[in-house]
Motif scaffolding. Structure first.
Motif, short mmCIF file in Angstrom:
data_model
loop_
_atom_site.label_atom_id
_atom_site.label_comp_id
_atom_site.label_asym_id
_atom_site.label_seq_id
_atom_site.Cartn_x
_atom_site.Cartn_y
_atom_site.Cartn_z
N GLU A 80 -7.75 2.74 -0.65
CA GLU A 80 -6.37 2.27 -0.47
C GLU A 80 -5.60 2.31 -1.79
O GLU A 80 -4.46 2.79 -1.84
CB GLU A 80 -6.36 0.85 0.10
CG GLU A 80 -4.97 0.29 0.36
CD GLU A 80 -5.02 -1.07 1.00
OE1 GLU A 80 -4.25 -1.96 0.56
OE2 GLU A 80 -5.82 -1.26 1.93
N VAL A 81 -6.21 1.84 -2.87
CA VAL A 81 -5.50 1.84 -4.16
C VAL A 81 -5.36 3.26 -4.71
O VAL A 81 -4.38 3.58 -5.38
CB VAL A 81 -6.21 0.92 -5.19
CG1 VAL A 81 -6.13 -0.53 -4.75
CG2 VAL A 81 -7.66 1.33 -5.42
N SER A 132 -4.76 -1.55 -8.57
CA SER A 132 -3.74 -2.16 -7.72
C SER A 132 -2.51 -2.57 -8.52
O SER A 132 -1.49 -2.95 -7.94
CB SER A 132 -4.32 -3.39 -6.99
OG SER A 132 -4.64 -4.42 -7.91
N ASP A 133 -2.58 -2.52 -9.86
CA ASP A 133 -1.44 -2.80 -10.73
C ASP A 133 -1.16 -1.53 -11.54
O ASP A 133 -1.63 -1.39 -12.67
CB ASP A 133 -1.74 -3.98 -11.66
CG ASP A 133 -0.49 -4.53 -12.32
OD1 ASP A 133 0.55 -3.84 -12.25
OD2 ASP A 133 -0.53 -5.62 -12.89
N GLU A 157 -2.43 4.72 -2.93
CA GLU A 157 -1.20 4.13 -3.47
C GLU A 157 -0.83 4.76 -4.81
O GLU A 157 0.35 5.03 -5.08
CB GLU A 157 -1.38 2.62 -3.63
CG GLU A 157 -0.13 1.88 -4.10
CD GLU A 157 1.02 1.97 -3.13
OE1 GLU A 157 2.17 1.85 -3.58
OE2 GLU A 157 0.77 2.16 -1.93
N ASP A 165 6.58 -6.56 -13.78
CA ASP A 165 7.00 -6.64 -12.37
C ASP A 165 8.51 -6.74 -12.20
O ASP A 165 9.01 -7.53 -11.39
CB ASP A 165 6.31 -7.83 -11.67
CG ASP A 165 4.81 -7.70 -11.66
OD1 ASP A 165 4.31 -6.57 -11.82
OD2 ASP A 165 4.12 -8.72 -11.51
N PRO A 176 -5.63 -5.73 -2.55
CA PRO A 176 -5.86 -5.83 -1.10
C PRO A 176 -6.33 -7.23 -0.71
O PRO A 176 -7.17 -7.83 -1.39
CB PRO A 176 -6.97 -4.79 -0.86
CG PRO A 176 -6.77 -3.79 -1.95
CD PRO A 176 -6.31 -4.57 -3.14
N LEU A 184 4.93 -4.75 -7.88
CA LEU A 184 4.85 -6.10 -7.29
C LEU A 184 3.67 -6.25 -6.34
O LEU A 184 3.36 -7.37 -5.92
CB LEU A 184 6.14 -6.42 -6.54
CG LEU A 184 7.40 -6.58 -7.40
CD1 LEU A 184 8.63 -6.70 -6.50
CD2 LEU A 184 7.29 -7.79 -8.31
N ALA A 185 3.03 -5.14 -6.00
CA ALA A 185 1.95 -5.18 -5.02
C ALA A 185 0.78 -6.01 -5.52
O ALA A 185 0.45 -6.01 -6.71
CB ALA A 185 1.48 -3.76 -4.69
N GLU A 186 0.16 -6.72 -4.61
CA GLU A 186 -1.02 -7.52 -4.91
C GLU A 186 -2.28 -6.74 -4.55
O GLU A 186 -2.22 -5.76 -3.79
CB GLU A 186 -0.99 -8.83 -4.12
CG GLU A 186 0.19 -9.74 -4.45
CD GLU A 186 0.08 -10.33 -5.85
OE1 GLU A 186 -1.05 -10.45 -6.33
OE2 GLU A 186 1.13 -10.66 -6.43
N ASP A 243 8.14 -1.72 -5.98
CA ASP A 243 7.25 -2.21 -4.92
C ASP A 243 5.79 -2.08 -5.34
O ASP A 243 4.97 -2.97 -5.08
CB ASP A 243 7.48 -1.43 -3.62
CG ASP A 243 8.79 -1.82 -2.94
OD1 ASP A 243 9.34 -2.89 -3.27
OD2 ASP A 243 9.26 -1.05 -2.08
N ALA A 244 5.47 -0.96 -6.00
CA ALA A 244 4.09 -0.76 -6.45
C ALA A 244 3.73 -1.75 -7.54
O ALA A 244 2.61 -2.27 -7.59
CB ALA A 244 3.92 0.67 -6.96
#
Length: 259
Positions: free
Chosen positions: A69-70, A233-234, A73, A128, A185, A181-183, A178-179
């Motif tokens: 998933e990451v 994820s960041d 992204e 962010d 999973p 700010l994403a947390e 958006d990416a």
């Protein structure tokens, strides 16, 4: 906890999370062993082994899902950045086609926008947020284009094309925000819980050197994968951050064309 780990340098953060999985894993393992030792371990081995296989397989699947998933992204963000640089290059080229002399100042704004994205937007995304300066330059760019006075149908068509590309810039910036700010999973917490259940299942086996080595390798592996999932994820912070290289190349190209 996750924010603290990501605030550390790559190697330190990775070491901290691996240490966490090792310590927690062995605490659960030893506690489970002491608890099970009060009963007949041989009677529990079959049921515990079945539980171990099921939980272990679920943890592996969730780790694979979180990692994929990451990665997807990250590819989405890179594609958005490439489309953003293409839009900027297109704006610059169409402005020059419209009228090289009349649009020189507007094309300079395009170059400033690309440079500000590197100097201001990228550091802001690590916190962010988006840079106010880049937003102001986009407004200046839009006003400059709207102030053009098309004299022919072809110039009117070129202006509408430029305005469409300017709108696309906003969309690509929002994708980047958006990416940022994403947390991580949401099921990362479930993965950690499943990992601890797996370690508890080891409690039916007596601690011996070969088993201790295998358990240590397993906890290190889980900690490493978890860190990669958290770090990826960041996408605008740390050593795995998405580079601004496409914008840097674009600035060099546009500066050579405007001079």
């Amino acid at each position: 906890m996750f924010d603290f780990i990501l605030s550390l340098s790559t190697w330190v953060g990775c070491l901290v999370l691996i240490t966490f999985t090792i310590v927690m894993g062995f605490v659960v393992y030893i506690s489970s062993y002491k608890l099970i030792s009060k009963y007949k371990r041989e009677d529990m081995k079959d049921s515990t082994s079945n539980l171990f296989r099921v939980v272990g397989m679920l943890v592996s699947l969730m780790l694979a899902l979180a990692f994929s998933e990451v990665i997807i992204e990250m590819r989405t963000i890179r594609n958005a950045i490439q489309r953003e640089t293409v839009a900027l290059s297109d704006i610059f080229a169409v402005l020059k086609l419209y009228d090289p002399a009349a649009t020189r100042d507007i094309r300079a704004i395009v170059v400033d926008y690309a440079q500000a994205t590197i100097d201001d937007d990228w550091p802001a995304l690590a916190d962010d947020r988006l840079s106010q300066r880049v937003g102001d330059l986009k407004t200046q760019l839009a006003k400059g284009v709207l102030n053009l006075n098309p004299a022919t149908p072809n110039q009117e068509l070129l202006v509408s094309h430029i305005l469409a590309d300017i709108d696309a810039l906003s969309d690509h910036r929002i994708i980047r925000l958006d990416a940022a700010l994403a947390e991580p999973p949401v099921y990362v917490h479930v993965i950690i819980f499943g990992f601890l259940v797996t370690m508890a299942c080891f409690g039916v086996y007596r601690p011996q050197a070969p088993l201790i080595v295998l358990v240590t390798i397993y906890t290190i592996f889980v900690g490493l994968v978890l860190y990669l999932v958290l770090a990826l994820s960041d996408p605008f912070q740390g050593s795995f951050a998405v580079p601004s290289a496409p914008f840097e190349h674009l600035v060099e190209t546009l500066q050579s064309k405007i001079s």
